[in-house]
Design a protein around this motif. Structure first.
Motif, PDB file in Angstrom:
ATOM      1  N   LYS A  75       0.860  -1.183   0.000  1.00  0.00           N
ATOM      2  CA  LYS A  75       0.000   0.000   0.000  1.00  0.00           C
ATOM      3  C   LYS A  75       0.893   1.227   0.000  1.00  0.00           C
ATOM      4  O   LYS A  75       1.927   1.256   0.652  1.00  0.00           O
ATOM      5  N   GLN A  76       0.504   2.253  -0.725  1.00  0.00           N
ATOM      6  CA  GLN A  76       1.308   3.471  -0.787  1.00  0.00           C
ATOM      7  C   GLN A  76       0.460   4.673  -0.412  1.00  0.00           C
ATOM      8  O   GLN A  76      -0.715   4.745  -0.753  1.00  0.00           O
ATOM      9  N   LEU A  77       1.090   5.607   0.275  1.00  0.00           N
ATOM     10  CA  LEU A  77       0.462   6.875   0.642  1.00  0.00           C
ATOM     11  C   LEU A  77       1.348   8.005   0.165  1.00  0.00           C
ATOM     12  O   LEU A  77       2.567   7.965   0.334  1.00  0.00           O
ATOM     13  N   SER A  78       0.746   9.032  -0.424  1.00  0.00           N
ATOM     14  CA  SER A  78       1.489  10.222  -0.839  1.00  0.00           C
ATOM     15  C   SER A  78       1.339  11.300   0.222  1.00  0.00           C
ATOM     16  O   SER A  78       0.250  11.519   0.732  1.00  0.00           O
ATOM     17  N   ASP A 101       1.989  15.509   1.384  1.00  0.00           N
ATOM     18  CA  ASP A 101       1.633  16.781   0.755  1.00  0.00           C
ATOM     19  C   ASP A 101       2.654  17.236  -0.286  1.00  0.00           C
ATOM     20  O   ASP A 101       2.331  18.018  -1.174  1.00  0.00           O
ATOM     21  N   ASP A 102       3.897  16.761  -0.175  1.00  0.00           N
ATOM     22  CA  ASP A 102       4.946  17.118  -1.129  1.00  0.00           C
ATOM     23  C   ASP A 102       4.989  16.188  -2.328  1.00  0.00           C
ATOM     24  O   ASP A 102       5.864  16.315  -3.187  1.00  0.00           O
ATOM     25  N   GLY A 103       4.070  15.218  -2.395  1.00  0.00           N
ATOM     26  CA  GLY A 103       4.039  14.278  -3.499  1.00  0.00           C
ATOM     27  C   GLY A 103       4.958  13.085  -3.330  1.00  0.00           C
ATOM     28  O   GLY A 103       5.041  12.230  -4.197  1.00  0.00           O
ATOM     29  N   PHE A 104       5.661  13.002  -2.205  1.00  0.00           N
ATOM     30  CA  PHE A 104       6.545  11.874  -1.937  1.00  0.00           C
ATOM     31  C   PHE A 104       5.698  10.661  -1.571  1.00  0.00           C
ATOM     32  O   PHE A 104       4.785  10.757  -0.753  1.00  0.00           O
ATOM     33  N   VAL A 105       5.985   9.515  -2.182  1.00  0.00           N
ATOM     34  CA  VAL A 105       5.214   8.303  -1.954  1.00  0.00           C
ATOM     35  C   VAL A 105       5.925   7.429  -0.924  1.00  0.00           C
ATOM     36  O   VAL A 105       7.114   7.148  -1.049  1.00  0.00           O
ATOM     37  N   ASN A 106       5.189   7.033   0.101  1.00  0.00           N
ATOM     38  CA  ASN A 106       5.708   6.156   1.144  1.00  0.00           C
ATOM     39  C   ASN A 106       5.052   4.791   1.048  1.00  0.00           C
ATOM     40  O   ASN A 106       3.830   4.702   0.916  1.00  0.00           O
ATOM     41  N   ASN A 107       5.839   3.733   1.095  1.00  0.00           N
ATOM     42  CA  ASN A 107       5.301   2.389   1.209  1.00  0.00           C
ATOM     43  C   ASN A 107       4.940   2.148   2.666  1.00  0.00           C
ATOM     44  O   ASN A 107       5.689   2.520   3.559  1.00  0.00           O
ATOM     45  N   ILE A 108       3.782   1.528   2.907  1.00  0.00           N
ATOM     46  CA  ILE A 108       3.353   1.298   4.278  1.00  0.00           C
ATOM     47  C   ILE A 108       2.911  -0.146   4.468  1.00  0.00           C
ATOM     48  O   ILE A 108       2.382  -0.778   3.565  1.00  0.00           O
ATOM     49  N   PRO A 127       0.855  -1.195   7.479  1.00  0.00           N
ATOM     50  CA  PRO A 127       0.262  -0.796   8.758  1.00  0.00           C
ATOM     51  C   PRO A 127      -0.320  -1.961   9.540  1.00  0.00           C
ATOM     52  O   PRO A 127      -0.666  -3.000   8.983  1.00  0.00           O
ATOM     53  N   ASP A 128      -0.433  -1.760  10.853  1.00  0.00           N
ATOM     54  CA  ASP A 128      -1.137  -2.726  11.696  1.00  0.00           C
ATOM     55  C   ASP A 128      -2.629  -2.715  11.359  1.00  0.00           C
ATOM     56  O   ASP A 128      -3.253  -3.764  11.268  1.00  0.00           O
ATOM     57  N   ILE A 129      -3.193  -1.531  11.211  1.00  0.00           N
ATOM     58  CA  ILE A 129      -4.609  -1.383  10.841  1.00  0.00           C
ATOM     59  C   ILE A 129      -4.718  -0.273   9.808  1.00  0.00           C
ATOM     60  O   ILE A 129      -4.090   0.770   9.946  1.00  0.00           O
ATOM     61  N   ILE A 130      -5.521  -0.518   8.781  1.00  0.00           N
ATOM     62  CA  ILE A 130      -5.806   0.533   7.797  1.00  0.00           C
ATOM     63  C   ILE A 130      -7.316   0.594   7.597  1.00  0.00           C
ATOM     64  O   ILE A 130      -7.986  -0.443   7.554  1.00  0.00           O
ATOM     65  N   VAL A 131      -7.859   1.798   7.555  1.00  0.00           N
ATOM     66  CA  VAL A 131      -9.267   2.026   7.232  1.00  0.00           C
ATOM     67  C   VAL A 131      -9.270   2.656   5.846  1.00  0.00           C
ATOM     68  O   VAL A 131      -8.741   3.755   5.659  1.00  0.00           O
ATOM     69  N   TYR A 132      -9.851   1.947   4.885  1.00  0.00           N
ATOM     70  CA  TYR A 132      -9.793   2.381   3.489  1.00  0.00           C
ATOM     71  C   TYR A 132     -10.947   1.758   2.717  1.00  0.00           C
ATOM     72  O   TYR A 132     -11.695   0.932   3.246  1.00  0.00           O
ATOM     73  N   SER A 133     -11.104   2.152   1.464  1.00  0.00           N
ATOM     74  CA  SER A 133     -12.239   1.699   0.661  1.00  0.00           C
ATOM     75  C   SER A 133     -11.913   0.491  -0.198  1.00  0.00           C
ATOM     76  O   SER A 133     -12.731   0.098  -1.019  1.00  0.00           O
ATOM     77  N   ARG A 134     -10.751  -0.078  -0.011  1.00  0.00           N
ATOM     78  CA  ARG A 134     -10.281  -1.176  -0.864  1.00  0.00           C
ATOM     79  C   ARG A 134     -10.278  -0.723  -2.317  1.00  0.00           C
ATOM     80  O   ARG A 134     -10.678  -1.429  -3.225  1.00  0.00           O
ATOM     81  N   SER A 135      -9.820   0.542  -2.507  1.00  0.00           N
ATOM     82  CA  SER A 135      -9.650   1.194  -3.824  1.00  0.00           C
ATOM     83  C   SER A 135     -10.949   1.407  -4.584  1.00  0.00           C
ATOM     84  O   SER A 135     -10.952   1.535  -5.795  1.00  0.00           O
ATOM     85  N   LYS A 136     -12.073   1.521  -3.878  1.00  0.00           N
ATOM     86  CA  LYS A 136     -13.363   1.733  -4.533  1.00  0.00           C
ATOM     87  C   LYS A 136     -13.870   3.168  -4.411  1.00  0.00           C
ATOM     88  O   LYS A 136     -14.814   3.547  -5.068  1.00  0.00           O
ATOM     89  N   GLU A 137     -13.253   3.981  -3.534  1.00  0.00           N
ATOM     90  CA  GLU A 137     -13.697   5.355  -3.306  1.00  0.00           C
ATOM     91  C   GLU A 137     -12.501   6.291  -3.351  1.00  0.00           C
ATOM     92  O   GLU A 137     -11.357   5.879  -3.214  1.00  0.00           O
ATOM     93  N   THR A 138     -12.774   7.583  -3.511  1.00  0.00           N
ATOM     94  CA  THR A 138     -11.768   8.620  -3.386  1.00  0.00           C
ATOM     95  C   THR A 138     -12.272   9.591  -2.322  1.00  0.00           C
ATOM     96  O   THR A 138     -13.389  10.082  -2.456  1.00  0.00           O
ATOM     97  N   PRO A 139     -11.543   9.849  -1.262  1.00  0.00           N
ATOM     98  CA  PRO A 139     -10.220   9.301  -0.976  1.00  0.00           C
ATOM     99  C   PRO A 139     -10.319   7.846  -0.537  1.00  0.00           C
ATOM    100  O   PRO A 139     -11.316   7.429   0.048  1.00  0.00           O
ATOM    101  N   ASP A 140      -9.264   7.089  -0.828  1.00  0.00           N
ATOM    102  CA  ASP A 140      -9.240   5.664  -0.497  1.00  0.00           C
ATOM    103  C   ASP A 140      -8.860   5.450   0.961  1.00  0.00           C
ATOM    104  O   ASP A 140      -9.532   4.746   1.686  1.00  0.00           O
ATOM    105  N   ASN A 141      -7.783   6.047   1.409  1.00  0.00           N
ATOM    106  CA  ASN A 141      -7.255   5.824   2.757  1.00  0.00           C
ATOM    107  C   ASN A 141      -7.821   6.858   3.728  1.00  0.00           C
ATOM    108  O   ASN A 141      -7.652   8.046   3.530  1.00  0.00           O
ATOM    109  N   LEU A 142      -8.502   6.390   4.764  1.00  0.00           N
ATOM    110  CA  LEU A 142      -9.021   7.308   5.780  1.00  0.00           C
ATOM    111  C   LEU A 142      -8.144   7.341   7.023  1.00  0.00           C
ATOM    112  O   LEU A 142      -7.973   8.388   7.641  1.00  0.00           O
TER     113      LEU A 142
END
Length: 92
Positions: free
Chosen positions: A51-54, A56-63, A65-80
């Motif tokens: 999973k990747q998170l960008s 504010d500077d556009g830098f992409v971090n690989n993550i 996580p222990d827990i992620i709340v997200y839409s499983r790529s079905k919504e924007t924004p995906d990661n909450l």
């Protein structure tokens, strides 16, 4: 909190605590109409997909996580919410 207090009171593993919190987060998401979002634990720890998170500077971090709340790529924004949990008794 009351029904999971025993997990906090005992020396229970971090993974077990994450599972209990994931269950509660999913219950809260459903109760609050966030039906397209899910809490999952140990996301992508056992396969090659990362999973990747960008930021504010556009830098992409690989993550991983222990827990992620997200839409499983079905919504924007995906990661909450992305959580990394550590018990107070964990090694520094």
């Amino acid at each position: 909190m009351e029904k999971n207090y025993v997990l906090l009171d005992e020396d229970i593993s971090e993974r077990c605590l994450c599972g209990a919190l994931m269950h509660e987060l999913n219950r809260q998401l459903e109760q609050n109409g966030c039906n397209n979002y899910f809490a999952d634990i140990e996301f992508n720890r056992s396969n090659q997909r990362i999973k990747q998170l960008s930021n504010d500077d556009g830098f992409v971090n690989n993550i991983l996580p222990d827990i992620i709340v997200y839409s499983r790529s079905k919504e924007t924004p995906d990661n909450l919410l992305v959580l990394e949990m550590k018990k107070s008794s964990a090694n520094q």
